[in-house]
Design a protein around this motif. Structure first.
Motif, PDB file in Angstrom:
ATOM      1  N   ARG A  14     -13.738 -25.749  29.604  1.00  0.00           N
ATOM      2  CA  ARG A  14     -14.702 -25.091  30.489  1.00  0.00           C
ATOM      3  C   ARG A  14     -15.201 -26.050  31.552  1.00  0.00           C
ATOM      4  NH1 ARG A  14     -16.501 -22.687  25.578  1.00  0.00           N
ATOM      5  NH2 ARG A  14     -18.281 -24.080  25.445  1.00  0.00           N
ATOM      6  N   PHE A  92       2.785 -16.116  28.828  1.00  0.00           N
ATOM      7  CA  PHE A  92       2.187 -15.145  27.904  1.00  0.00           C
ATOM      8  C   PHE A  92       1.000 -15.717  27.123  1.00  0.00           C
ATOM      9  CE2 PHE A  92       1.930 -13.666  23.524  1.00  0.00           C
ATOM     10  CZ  PHE A  92       1.598 -12.343  23.734  1.00  0.00           C
ATOM     11  N   TYR A 111       9.574 -13.601  28.265  1.00  0.00           N
ATOM     12  CA  TYR A 111       9.829 -14.879  27.608  1.00  0.00           C
ATOM     13  C   TYR A 111      10.930 -15.677  28.292  1.00  0.00           C
ATOM     14  CZ  TYR A 111      11.013 -18.198  23.977  1.00  0.00           C
ATOM     15  OH  TYR A 111      11.268 -19.329  23.292  1.00  0.00           O
ATOM     16  N   ASP A 167      11.097 -25.906  17.382  1.00  0.00           N
ATOM     17  CA  ASP A 167      10.446 -25.655  16.098  1.00  0.00           C
ATOM     18  C   ASP A 167      10.021 -26.982  15.474  1.00  0.00           C
ATOM     19  OD1 ASP A 167       9.470 -24.088  14.152  1.00  0.00           O
ATOM     20  OD2 ASP A 167      11.322 -24.089  12.987  1.00  0.00           O
ATOM     21  N   VAL A 168       8.892 -27.505  15.933  1.00  0.00           N
ATOM     22  CA  VAL A 168       8.417 -28.774  15.387  1.00  0.00           C
ATOM     23  C   VAL A 168       7.452 -28.497  14.233  1.00  0.00           C
ATOM     24  CG1 VAL A 168       8.686 -30.116  17.477  1.00  0.00           C
ATOM     25  CG2 VAL A 168       6.619 -28.788  17.144  1.00  0.00           C
ATOM     26  N   GLY A 169       7.188 -29.496  13.440  1.00  0.00           N
ATOM     27  CA  GLY A 169       6.259 -29.336  12.323  1.00  0.00           C
ATOM     28  C   GLY A 169       4.834 -29.193  12.827  1.00  0.00           C
ATOM     29  N   PRO A 170       3.947 -28.674  11.980  1.00  0.00           N
ATOM     30  CA  PRO A 170       2.582 -28.402  12.438  1.00  0.00           C
ATOM     31  C   PRO A 170       1.840 -29.658  12.869  1.00  0.00           C
ATOM     32  CG  PRO A 170       2.765 -28.073  10.075  1.00  0.00           C
ATOM     33  CD  PRO A 170       4.146 -28.262  10.593  1.00  0.00           C
ATOM     34  N   GLY A 171       2.130 -30.806  12.254  1.00  0.00           N
ATOM     35  CA  GLY A 171       1.441 -32.029  12.638  1.00  0.00           C
ATOM     36  C   GLY A 171       1.780 -32.447  14.049  1.00  0.00           C
ATOM     37  N   TYR A 173       3.154 -30.592  16.246  1.00  0.00           N
ATOM     38  CA  TYR A 173       2.765 -29.512  17.151  1.00  0.00           C
ATOM     39  C   TYR A 173       1.345 -29.739  17.667  1.00  0.00           C
ATOM     40  CZ  TYR A 173       1.696 -24.837  18.848  1.00  0.00           C
ATOM     41  OH  TYR A 173       1.329 -23.785  19.628  1.00  0.00           O
ATOM     42  N   GLN A 174       0.450 -30.098  16.723  1.00  0.00           N
ATOM     43  CA  GLN A 174      -0.935 -30.305  17.141  1.00  0.00           C
ATOM     44  C   GLN A 174      -1.075 -31.471  18.109  1.00  0.00           C
ATOM     45  OE1 GLN A 174      -3.845 -30.392  14.072  1.00  0.00           O
ATOM     46  NE2 GLN A 174      -3.822 -28.174  13.870  1.00  0.00           N
TER      47      GLN A 174
ATOM     48  N   GLY B 416     -19.775 -22.248  22.252  1.00  0.00           N
ATOM     49  CA  GLY B 416     -18.507 -21.520  22.222  1.00  0.00           C
ATOM     50  C   GLY B 416     -18.434 -20.497  21.098  1.00  0.00           C
ATOM     51  N   ALA B 520      -1.184 -22.581  10.541  1.00  0.00           N
ATOM     52  CA  ALA B 520      -0.352 -23.486  11.341  1.00  0.00           C
ATOM     53  C   ALA B 520      -0.866 -24.921  11.313  1.00  0.00           C
ATOM     54  CB  ALA B 520      -0.303 -22.994  12.781  1.00  0.00           C
ATOM     55  N   SER B 521      -1.867 -25.187  10.478  1.00  0.00           N
ATOM     56  CA  SER B 521      -2.452 -26.522  10.514  1.00  0.00           C
ATOM     57  C   SER B 521      -1.864 -27.409   9.433  1.00  0.00           C
ATOM     58  CB  SER B 521      -3.969 -26.387  10.334  1.00  0.00           C
ATOM     59  OG  SER B 521      -4.442 -27.387   9.471  1.00  0.00           O
ATOM     60  N   PRO B 522      -1.727 -28.705   9.727  1.00  0.00           N
ATOM     61  CA  PRO B 522      -1.204 -29.619   8.711  1.00  0.00           C
ATOM     62  C   PRO B 522      -2.132 -29.708   7.498  1.00  0.00           C
ATOM     63  CG  PRO B 522      -1.596 -30.769  10.780  1.00  0.00           C
ATOM     64  CD  PRO B 522      -2.002 -29.377  10.988  1.00  0.00           C
ATOM     65  N   LYS B 526       0.570 -25.600   6.632  1.00  0.00           N
ATOM     66  CA  LYS B 526       1.640 -26.479   7.128  1.00  0.00           C
ATOM     67  C   LYS B 526       2.871 -25.707   7.562  1.00  0.00           C
ATOM     68  CE  LYS B 526       1.117 -30.875   4.746  1.00  0.00           C
ATOM     69  NZ  LYS B 526       1.799 -31.748   3.812  1.00  0.00           N
ATOM     70  N   LEU B 527       2.695 -24.594   8.215  1.00  0.00           N
ATOM     71  CA  LEU B 527       3.867 -23.799   8.621  1.00  0.00           C
ATOM     72  C   LEU B 527       4.258 -24.140  10.048  1.00  0.00           C
ATOM     73  CD1 LEU B 527       2.836 -20.346   7.168  1.00  0.00           C
ATOM     74  CD2 LEU B 527       4.571 -21.893   6.292  1.00  0.00           C
ATOM     75  N   LYS B 528       5.555 -24.163  10.306  1.00  0.00           N
ATOM     76  CA  LYS B 528       6.033 -24.289  11.676  1.00  0.00           C
ATOM     77  C   LYS B 528       5.956 -22.926  12.343  1.00  0.00           C
ATOM     78  CE  LYS B 528       9.575 -27.641  10.436  1.00  0.00           C
ATOM     79  NZ  LYS B 528      11.024 -27.784  10.373  1.00  0.00           N
ATOM     80  N   CYS B 529       6.015 -22.937  13.681  1.00  0.00           N
ATOM     81  CA  CYS B 529       5.922 -21.669  14.401  1.00  0.00           C
ATOM     82  C   CYS B 529       7.026 -20.710  13.948  1.00  0.00           C
ATOM     83  CB  CYS B 529       6.032 -21.889  15.899  1.00  0.00           C
ATOM     84  SG  CYS B 529       4.780 -22.974  16.557  1.00  0.00           S
ATOM     85  N   ASP B 530       8.260 -21.259  13.884  1.00  0.00           N
ATOM     86  CA  ASP B 530       9.397 -20.388  13.615  1.00  0.00           C
ATOM     87  C   ASP B 530       9.488 -19.956  12.155  1.00  0.00           C
ATOM     88  OD1 ASP B 530       9.911 -20.567  16.197  1.00  0.00           O
ATOM     89  OD2 ASP B 530      11.812 -21.660  16.064  1.00  0.00           O
ATOM     90  N   ASP B 531       8.605 -20.505  11.303  1.00  0.00           N
ATOM     91  CA  ASP B 531       8.579 -20.020   9.927  1.00  0.00           C
ATOM     92  C   ASP B 531       8.142 -18.559   9.872  1.00  0.00           C
ATOM     93  OD1 ASP B 531       9.445 -22.399   9.074  1.00  0.00           O
ATOM     94  OD2 ASP B 531       7.500 -23.144   8.366  1.00  0.00           O
ATOM     95  N   THR B 538       8.970 -13.796  22.521  1.00  0.00           N
ATOM     96  CA  THR B 538       7.563 -14.088  22.751  1.00  0.00           C
ATOM     97  C   THR B 538       6.793 -13.989  21.437  1.00  0.00           C
ATOM     98  OG1 THR B 538       7.810 -13.075  24.898  1.00  0.00           O
ATOM     99  CG2 THR B 538       5.575 -13.483  24.147  1.00  0.00           C
ATOM    100  N   ARG B 539       6.015 -15.009  21.145  1.00  0.00           N
ATOM    101  CA  ARG B 539       5.352 -15.061  19.836  1.00  0.00           C
ATOM    102  C   ARG B 539       4.098 -14.194  19.836  1.00  0.00           C
ATOM    103  NH1 ARG B 539       5.885 -21.464  19.898  1.00  0.00           N
ATOM    104  NH2 ARG B 539       8.019 -21.649  19.140  1.00  0.00           N
ATOM    105  N   THR B 540       4.234 -13.055  19.210  1.00  0.00           N
ATOM    106  CA  THR B 540       3.068 -12.185  19.078  1.00  0.00           C
ATOM    107  C   THR B 540       2.924 -11.788  17.615  1.00  0.00           C
ATOM    108  OG1 THR B 540       4.397 -10.225  19.431  1.00  0.00           O
ATOM    109  CG2 THR B 540       3.394 -11.196  21.377  1.00  0.00           C
TER     110      THR B 540
END
Lengths: 234, 638
Positions: A14, A92, A111, A167-171, A173-174, B416, B520-522, B526-531, B538-540
């Motif tokens: 913001r 998107f 996409y 497709d990276v791992g969540p760690g 990714y963050q 917020g 999606a958090s470690p 702990k899931l990957k997006c594509d899991d 498009t990811r919805t």
């Protein structure tokens, strides 16, 4: 990490977004005020509107440049500009963020379009960077900040592309998302105070140029007096 | 040090900060920015922006009355600044009101839909008319800049006297009616402030405040521009204020003594202390200071006395407007955002005042910004070391930057969490009490539902429920071994049965039950997006896996599910109604002796739940509701 990401996406976003939007509006406002003052000072009130419009048009749709001179460079520069504007605005996930936060939304890019446009933007940015480094004339004209800007603009695109498609791992990714958000926010803050401000000032630049050639009356005498050459022909 | 520039810088900063919060107030509503509630709908904004603002602008009508009616020619230098202050003050009041009104776009209703019985109607009309009068009264000043407008100006000047009269009349009307507004609440306002003659007190104090505001403003603007202060003239104002303050004090005290409230002053609670402070600051100390002729001609004493009256009288308006409400009826402290917006409005008005005084002929000698004097050196930007232009342009550059930056900081400070509340206050649900007969009372308001748990279990186990083919996934058909899942449709990690309140955690608002970020958090799943999402699409929510793909034991009954957008579940109230009523309606038709099964009173009860009542010494027989305040007297003790 999650808390940091929330902070970067919330208050920090913001803050920086407001600086960008209002900062650009401020620049536009100051520009118009300055133009008005310059116009009031001039004796010759005639403005070359036709020339101004045709030049502005040429800059906004640089077809001539592509055809006549430096074809590849101009074309890739156009692609770079289009990607830079379209992808962040119409991706998107970005549209979705606005929808969730404020409740307004607009049509998003499909996409595959977003995918290819991002690749094109990254590729053209890399090309521009390489040509800046290799072409002698361009290197002479470039300052350190010109290279830095290209690199900085690349960061959110690359990280965003990875986040969206790989497709990276969540760690990781963050971490990538944090870099994506923070670099974009750095860009937001810098835009109104740097050359990127041309994104709103460009439409006025030809008018400013035209006004700059209208000197106030007796400017020549003033210059001569300052240079200690009173009475010398200008 | 450049006083004018620095003051303007601070004012711009405060205006920018307030502008950000005002934006959020208009986008997300009052609930995000204020601590106001249904019990205390009037707070700091009404007390400070409107009531104190109107009173502070009283200098306009007081000064014009002194100059035009009483013909005291020596006050001429004060008339134009006073009228300007009044005009800007009223504009600030209107701005404050537009922020405070829940539906500000309906403000014109007052003009068409008349309610002549309401004091607010009178106040509204008077403020509207008086602002117009002030505009007409003041507009000759900017018009005299150019000879082009001479005819308009002459026309307005011809009506100057009627306009002044009209202005005084309108002020007299609504300065007092602001007090009338509070006559409606003798049981809410603390007795020391409540009085049948509140309108008269408001009017007299407005006159005193008006005099002192003109004095204060003259002092401060002369200090700002480093000019010789108008000490003798201000001294005369202070002398007049002594008399008005004395009248105010006598009227107020007589009223308090006559009503038998004198003892309350020394009661020792915080309201009585507040009252003592208010009276001392607003009336007694300045009166004592200004009563000595030698002191009132001293510029420092003028500073102290006039600022005390201004602060004290503003405090009085805030007290009446909301601070001095009885504890039992109101629990309200203004939020920092309310205070910031009020300060921003005042700052904007002050900036407008400075702009107009520098631009137009307000004072006999037009003030020069010290920076634009010829001997001042040019100012350079610290970072780029460039010349910022002539002083006016340079200050414009700096001040707009200050505005932008403080606006951005204001945006960052917005809470917020509240921005996403979407208008409905989240009331946290408490779990049902009881062992066999459950008392379902989510928000603990003593209106509960009796739910015989064992009876429902045995009923489900023995009944095959008639389902249409579409309802077949409901799980009802599974009655028997899996019958628990009919109601407990979502098992928690560890195959624990879920209770309703654990997911339907908000009484009236929809809640997110999926928790995407947790998945999606470690630190979470702990899931990957594509899991969950298909790659290359498009990811919805629609393109993602179903929950049951990973949680095979989830039984999504059709009841309620699918009625809300993805990942959102119904509020507690809606979920309960859908779960129970949809079945009860069917059963009421099928089962012969249970026709009243679908009636509200079959399940809903009022009072203390019986399982709790057994252990309670007191029985409170009167139900209390969230939005209605009942008087204390109704409570019966058995």
């Amino acid at each position: 990490m999650g808390a940091l990401l929330d902070f970067a996406r919330g208050p920090l976003f913001r803050l920086t977004f407001a600086i960008m939007v209002l900062g650009l509006a401020r620049l536009l406002f100051l520009d118009i005020i300055g133009m008005y003052r310059a116009y009031r000072r001039t004796t010759d009130k005639k403005m070359p509107w036709k020339l101004i419009f045709s030049r502005s048009f040429e800059w906004f749709f640089p077809v001539k440049r592509v055809i006549r001179e430096r074809h590849v460079y101009s074309l890739l520069s156009i692609v770079f500009h289009i990607g830079l504007i379209i992808v962040p605005l119409f991706f998107f996930a970005h549209v979705n963020l606005w929808k969730e936060a404020v409740g307004i939304s607009w049509p998003a890019l499909p996409y595959s379009w977003a995918f290819w446009l991002t690749i094109c933007t990254i590729a053209s940015a890399l090309f521009l960077l390489i040509s800046r480094l290799t072409v002698k004339a361009m290197r002479a004209l470039s300052l350190g900040r010109d290279y830095l800007w290209l690199l900085l603009l690349l960061v959110p695109f690359v990280t965003g592309f990875i986040c969206a498609n790989v497709d990276v791992g969540p760690g990781s990714y963050q971490v990538l998302m944090l870099v994506h958000v923070l670099s974009a926010e750095l860009i937001f803050v810098l835009i109104p105070f740097s050359k990127i401000a041309h994104c709103v000032l460009a439409p006025l630049s030809q008018v400013v140029c035209a006004l700059a050639w209208k000197f106030p009356p007796e400017t020549d005498d003033d210059i001569c007096t300052t240079l200690n050459k009173k009475g010398a022909p200008v | 040090m450049n006083r004018v520039q620095n003051t303007k810088l601070v004012l711009w900063l405060m205006t920018g900060f307030a502008a950000a919060i005002a934006l959020n107030r208009y986008v997300f509503g009052l609930g995000v920015t204020t601590n106001l509630n249904d019990k205390t709908p009037w707070g700091f904004w009404i007390g400070f922006d409107v009531m104190a603002g109107v009173a502070l602008a009283a200098g306009g009508f007081v000064t014009t009355a002194i100059f035009y009616i009483m013909k005291r020619e020596e006050f001429h230098p004060l008339v134009r600044p006073a009228v300007l202050t009044a005009f800007l003050g009223y504009l600030a009041v209107v701005a404050g009101l537009l922020v405070d009104l829940g539906l500000p776009w309906n403000i014109w209703h007052m003009i068409i839909y008349w309610n002549p019985h309401s004091p607010l109607f009178e106040v509204g009309w008077c403020v509207m008319l008086y602002t117009t009068v002030l505009l007409l009264e003041f507009s000759p000043v900017p018009l005299e800049e150019s000879s082009r407008y001479a005819r308009v100006r002459n026309f307005l000047m011809r009506f100057r006297f009627p306009l002044v009269l009209l202005g005084i009349m309108l002020s007299t009307l609504h300065q007092s009616s602001l007090g009338t507004l509070f006559l409606i609440m003798p049981y809410r306002l603390f007795p020391l402030w409540y009085s049948h003659i509140l309108p008269i007190q408001f009017f007299i104090s407005a006159v005193a405040l008006g005099l002192m505001m003109v004095a204060f403003e003259s002092l401060i603007s002369h200090w700002l521009y480093r000019r010789e202060p108008e000490t003798p003239l201000v001294g005369k104002l202070c002398g007049a204020a002594v008399w008005v303050l004395a009248v105010y004090f006598i009227v107020k005290m007589t009223d308090i003594v006559a009503a038998g409230k004198f003892g309350l002053i020394f009661n020792g609670n915080w309201q009585s202390d507040l009252f003592i402070v208010e009276i001392l600051v607003s009336t007694l100390i300045p009166m004592a200071l200004f009563a000595v002729p030698k002191l009132r001609r001293n510029s420092k004493v003028q500073w102290v006395g006039s600022s005390m009256v201004v602060i004290g009288m503003v405090l009085n308006r805030i007290d009446v407007g909301g601070l001095a409400m009885l504890d039992s009826t109101a629990s309200y402290t203004p939020s920092w955002m309310e205070i910031a917006i009020s300060l921003g409005i005042v700052s904007a008005a002050a900036l407008a005042f400075l702009f107009v005084t520098e631009r137009f002929h307000i004072w006999e000698i037009r003030p020069e910004d010290p920076q634009s004097l010829p001997h001042t050196p040019p100012s350079f930007d610290y970072s780029s070391r460039t010349w910022l232009g002539v002083p006016r342009i340079a200050s414009l550059t700096k001040h707009t930057l200050a505005f932008v930056l403080s606006f951005a900081v204001g945006m960052a400070f917005m809470p917020g969490r509240k921005l996403h509340a979407e208008g409905i206050d989240s009331v946290t649900v408490s779990r049902a009490t009881g062992i066999d007969t459950l008392c379902i009372d989510g928000n603990r308001d003593d209106q509960f539902v009796e739910f015989p748990h064992q009876a429902h279990i045995s009923w489900i186990r023995t009944h095959k429920i008639p389902t249409s083919p579409a309802d077949d996934t409901s799980g009802f058909a599974l009655a028997g071994k899996d019958s628990c899942s009919v109601c407990h449709h979502l098992n928690l990690p560890g195959e624990r049965l879920s209770e309703c309140w654990e997911c339907h955690a908000s009484m009236y608002a929809q809640a997110d039950f999926f928790r995407h970020d947790w998945h999606a958090s470690p630190a979470g799943a702990k899931l990957k997006c594509d899991d969950c999402h298909t790659a290359g699409v498009t990811r919805t929510a629609q393109s993602a896996k179903k929950c049951t793909a990973c949680h095979p034991f989830y039984k999504f009954t059709t009841i309620g599910v699918g009625a809300t957008p993805a990942y959102h579940i119904l509020s507690y109230t809606d979920a309960m109604h859908k779960m129970c009523v949809s079945c009860h309606v069917v059963e009421a038709k099928v089962v012969k002796d249970k026709q009243d099964l679908a009636l509200c009173t079959t399940c809903h009860r009022v009072g203390t739940p019986p399982n709790l009542r057994a252990g309670m010494k007191w029985d409170i027989s009167v139900p209390h509701f969230d939005n209605v305040v009942l008087p204390d007297v109704g409570l019966s003790v058995k």
